[in-house]
Design a protein around this motif. Sequence first.
Motif, mmCIF file in Angstrom:
data_model
loop_
_atom_site.group_PDB
_atom_site.id
_atom_site.type_symbol
_atom_site.label_atom_id
_atom_site.label_comp_id
_atom_site.label_asym_id
_atom_site.label_seq_id
_atom_site.Cartn_x
_atom_site.Cartn_y
_atom_site.Cartn_z
ATOM 1 N N MET A 80 1.147 4.247 -2.938
ATOM 2 C CA MET A 80 0.909 5.657 -2.642
ATOM 3 C C MET A 80 2.142 6.514 -2.952
ATOM 4 S SD MET A 80 -1.283 5.226 0.880
ATOM 5 C CE MET A 80 -2.104 6.819 0.975
ATOM 6 N N ILE A 100 -3.269 -5.141 1.477
ATOM 7 C CA ILE A 100 -4.497 -4.369 1.695
ATOM 8 C C ILE A 100 -5.613 -5.251 2.255
ATOM 9 C CG2 ILE A 100 -5.630 -4.608 -0.568
ATOM 10 C CD1 ILE A 100 -6.065 -1.532 -0.504
ATOM 11 N N TYR A 125 0.529 -6.916 -3.074
ATOM 12 C CA TYR A 125 -0.303 -5.740 -2.814
ATOM 13 C C TYR A 125 -1.651 -6.138 -2.234
ATOM 14 C CZ TYR A 125 -3.197 -1.639 -3.497
ATOM 15 O OH TYR A 125 -4.057 -0.595 -3.286
ATOM 16 N N VAL A 184 -10.236 2.844 0.282
ATOM 17 C CA VAL A 184 -9.780 1.650 1.002
ATOM 18 C C VAL A 184 -8.260 1.681 1.161
ATOM 19 C CG1 VAL A 184 -9.631 0.111 -1.024
ATOM 20 C CG2 VAL A 184 -10.029 -0.851 1.242
ATOM 21 N N LEU A 185 -7.573 2.181 0.149
ATOM 22 C CA LEU A 185 -6.115 2.273 0.242
ATOM 23 C C LEU A 185 -5.701 3.271 1.326
ATOM 24 C CD1 LEU A 185 -3.229 1.781 -0.666
ATOM 25 C CD2 LEU A 185 -3.630 3.274 -2.628
ATOM 26 N N ALA A 186 -6.357 4.424 1.353
ATOM 27 C CA ALA A 186 -6.038 5.431 2.364
ATOM 28 C C ALA A 186 -6.279 4.879 3.767
ATOM 29 C CB ALA A 186 -6.893 6.686 2.133
ATOM 30 N N TYR A 225 -6.825 0.244 -9.869
ATOM 31 C CA TYR A 225 -6.342 1.552 -9.405
ATOM 32 C C TYR A 225 -4.831 1.508 -9.170
ATOM 33 C CZ TYR A 225 -5.782 5.464 -6.057
ATOM 34 O OH TYR A 225 -5.364 6.588 -5.392
ATOM 35 N N MET A 271 0.830 -1.207 0.000
ATOM 36 C CA MET A 271 0.000 0.000 0.000
ATOM 37 C C MET A 271 0.861 1.251 0.000
ATOM 38 S SD MET A 271 -3.161 -0.994 2.502
ATOM 39 C CE MET A 271 -2.212 -1.555 3.917
ATOM 40 N N SER A 302 -11.512 2.689 -4.523
ATOM 41 C CA SER A 302 -10.158 2.139 -4.384
ATOM 42 C C SER A 302 -9.267 3.075 -3.587
ATOM 43 C CB SER A 302 -9.535 1.919 -5.774
ATOM 44 O OG SER A 302 -10.276 1.011 -6.547
ATOM 45 N N GLN A 303 -9.403 4.373 -3.830
ATOM 46 C CA GLN A 303 -8.558 5.331 -3.125
ATOM 47 C C GLN A 303 -8.895 5.353 -1.634
ATOM 48 O OE1 GLN A 303 -6.793 8.591 -4.971
ATOM 49 N NE2 GLN A 303 -7.614 10.112 -3.568
#
Lengths: 287, 287, 287
Positions: free
Chosen positions: A132, A158, A154, B177-179, A171, A128, B174-175
Amino acid sequence: MELLRSLLFAPGNQPERLRKFPRIDADAFVIDLEDGTPEADKSAARAQLAAIVDELRAQPLGGYLLVRVNDPQSAHVEADLEAALGADIDGIVVPKLETSDQVRYFGAALARARRDRPLAIVGGIESMRGVMAAPTLAGADPHLRALYFGAEDYITDIGGQRTPAGLEVLYARSQVVLAARAAGLAAIDQAVVEIRDETRFRDDAGQGRQLGYGGKICLLPRQVELANALFSPAPAQVAFCRRLLEAAGAAARQGSGVVEFEGRMIDAPLLKRARAVAALADRIGAD
Amino acid sequence: MELLRSLLFAPGNQPERLRKFPRIDADAFVIDLEDGTPEADKSAARAQLAAIVDELRAQPLGGYLLVRVNDPQSAHVEADLEAALGADIDGIVVPKLETSDQVRYFGAALARARRDRPLAIVGGIESMRGVMAAPTLAGADPHLRALYFGAEDYITDIGGQRTPAGLEVLYARSQVVLAARAAGLAAIDQAVVEIRDETRFRDDAGQGRQLGYGGKICLLPRQVELANALFSPAPAQVAFCRRLLEAAGAAARQGSGVVEFEGRMIDAPLLKRARAVAALADRIGAD
Amino acid sequence: MELLRSLLFAPGNQPERLRKFPRIDADAFVIDLEDGTPEADKSAARAQLAAIVDELRAQPLGGYLLVRVNDPQSAHVEADLEAALGADIDGIVVPKLETSDQVRYFGAALARARRDRPLAIVGGIESMRGVMAAPTLAGADPHLRALYFGAEDYITDIGGQRTPAGLEVLYARSQVVLAARAAGLAAIDQAVVEIRDETRFRDDAGQGRQLGYGGKICLLPRQVELANALFSPAPAQVAFCRRLLEAAGAAARQGSGVVEFEGRMIDAPLLKRARAVAALADRIGAD
């Protein structure tokens, strides 16, 4: 490292598999000290690294020869790096990159190695934090020449699940190829772990290519063959691009702004794409 | 808040629905003072909040008890917060988070409340600015323990349209859950507003789980049952993971680097995934 | 520039095509000095720009009249800008925007032009750097009123391949609409270059609309008709929204918190969406 259609990994503790490299047509070969080498064998694999590399170098090798070190936060990384830089390799593969500082750390180590040719880093984005940070770490050091996206690690990081369609990583996979290509790096697509499923590999490689990836991680020789074919331009496409560039060149010499060719509008994107295809075909000797 | 498979919302002005909480097996219950409570009833809902919470606390409750306040920019938020902190709750749900400052504002309010146990914030990301800021606001305050993605509000904010396949929110979903996961928070997937359509809920939860979400917003008890099942590991998967971990442990004690188990290569991602599944199964008492 | 359902491009060196603008119902018309005008004709196209614009202004024109200059890094851009600002236009289209500085450069040029009405910039995001910078450049200058996403140029830049489903650009297309809308700009979706394929255009416009785009780049009049229809609310939807708003208004006047209307819960997102649909319908005169 402009041409990385296939990046073949083999375990660093299995010399018999490494010795097959010269018979395989991969664009890059990776001696894997990380996931491919069990904890108990890592030390022995490092000890025999220089010898096996010399053995491989005594034969013609069709691609770059790289060593994958353990991840930057592991206890192995310094010993791995020392072993790798003590062998006649073209560069290192660093898994689980997450920060620009890590990139610069490995870049500085390669710079100190003072080889007659520049050594390269191929970085793995497979966490993750890596995804980013990809847009910033991609430009952190000139030794970094390629990024690969590791979908399996990955999705574990997550806490998700992989599917054949792959929407769960779209994504991340899109962000990594964009980060790599925008920084001028090669971009290498995720592995297909279903190693007997050629359809899956073809489909997955097709998606990767559409996204902008130029090659794929390969786990066995058959995947190398497929990747080389799938990431090379098709002969008909190469021929079309060469005719188009010739026509555009002739028109330019006559001072005319070319407009149409074989029924298609010629615009700047089309010409740029044609030049890229022809250049790639030249490098791989395709017609 | 490691286990948030189901986050059930009920309107703060409908005590008869709130009184059903003890009969439902949700991982968290939310008394909703925001969208669930009409403007005219908000004041009354606040006034009766402490009493209804006491009533619920008098019975065994299978999950966290939370209050959703109105969004940080509304005129209600201070009164909501005061009412919530005057009741015996486990934390608050804050909709439409958009900035790190907002997170810190609520974190400071919870810190001042000085409870015997720490209070949690579950934050809602459901606007364009929220999605853009999610990677930074996720780490803004230690009280923030989970983020949910609100697809309906998001698509309204951006002026788009929802579809069953959901590609229109894949980037945002997606953004978020990643954050969340990268900051160590729980991640809760979007609601399914077609409340009678179980297939839709199952499909949507499947996608959410693949992306890395650990649970779902639920609008009625039946969705709670489905979410609990869909976000729990399957018995066969739990059993496989336990066998795998046992074999890996035995091999480690014998000093051998395990390689294969039931026909699969054991690598680091596989072991990590197995440990996560077993830990989750332990917490929910699954076999 | 709140209503940009259709942005029609025509080559700046083809006056006979430009003269058709008054017979077409586009929301904006673009005289294209970039890709649409071959290198050899660019100078002549600039020279005749003011005259053709005057000719068009002598007739009723149903939308904004814009000039697309060459990209900020080209040798043409200053001459293009001078020619554009010497004509009676509503603004400029700047392709391949990649930095906030570029936006401010063009904004300053428009500010110096001192027209009786403000001039607008429609920016093109169609490169890797543009996509990455979109969230920051979108707010860089108040003259910037809209962004369009150029999928063909983007995919060429990243070295990928376009497909009908478009997953290869979903990340970029999502990031651009989010950047635009979050900054309060209009968002215009990618062109469909298969100009005879109406199904493809309809499907692609549908996806764009779901994502939050409010209109589409159009390459010929038929695409304008389709785009206007596809990005306008359907009559039944407009009627529903107007009934809903009336009911909500009546309830508010009676001091009651409305709850249900025609079998649906009325919540804040629904009301917001209804207001947006009704406002759009008012502007385009739809029932």
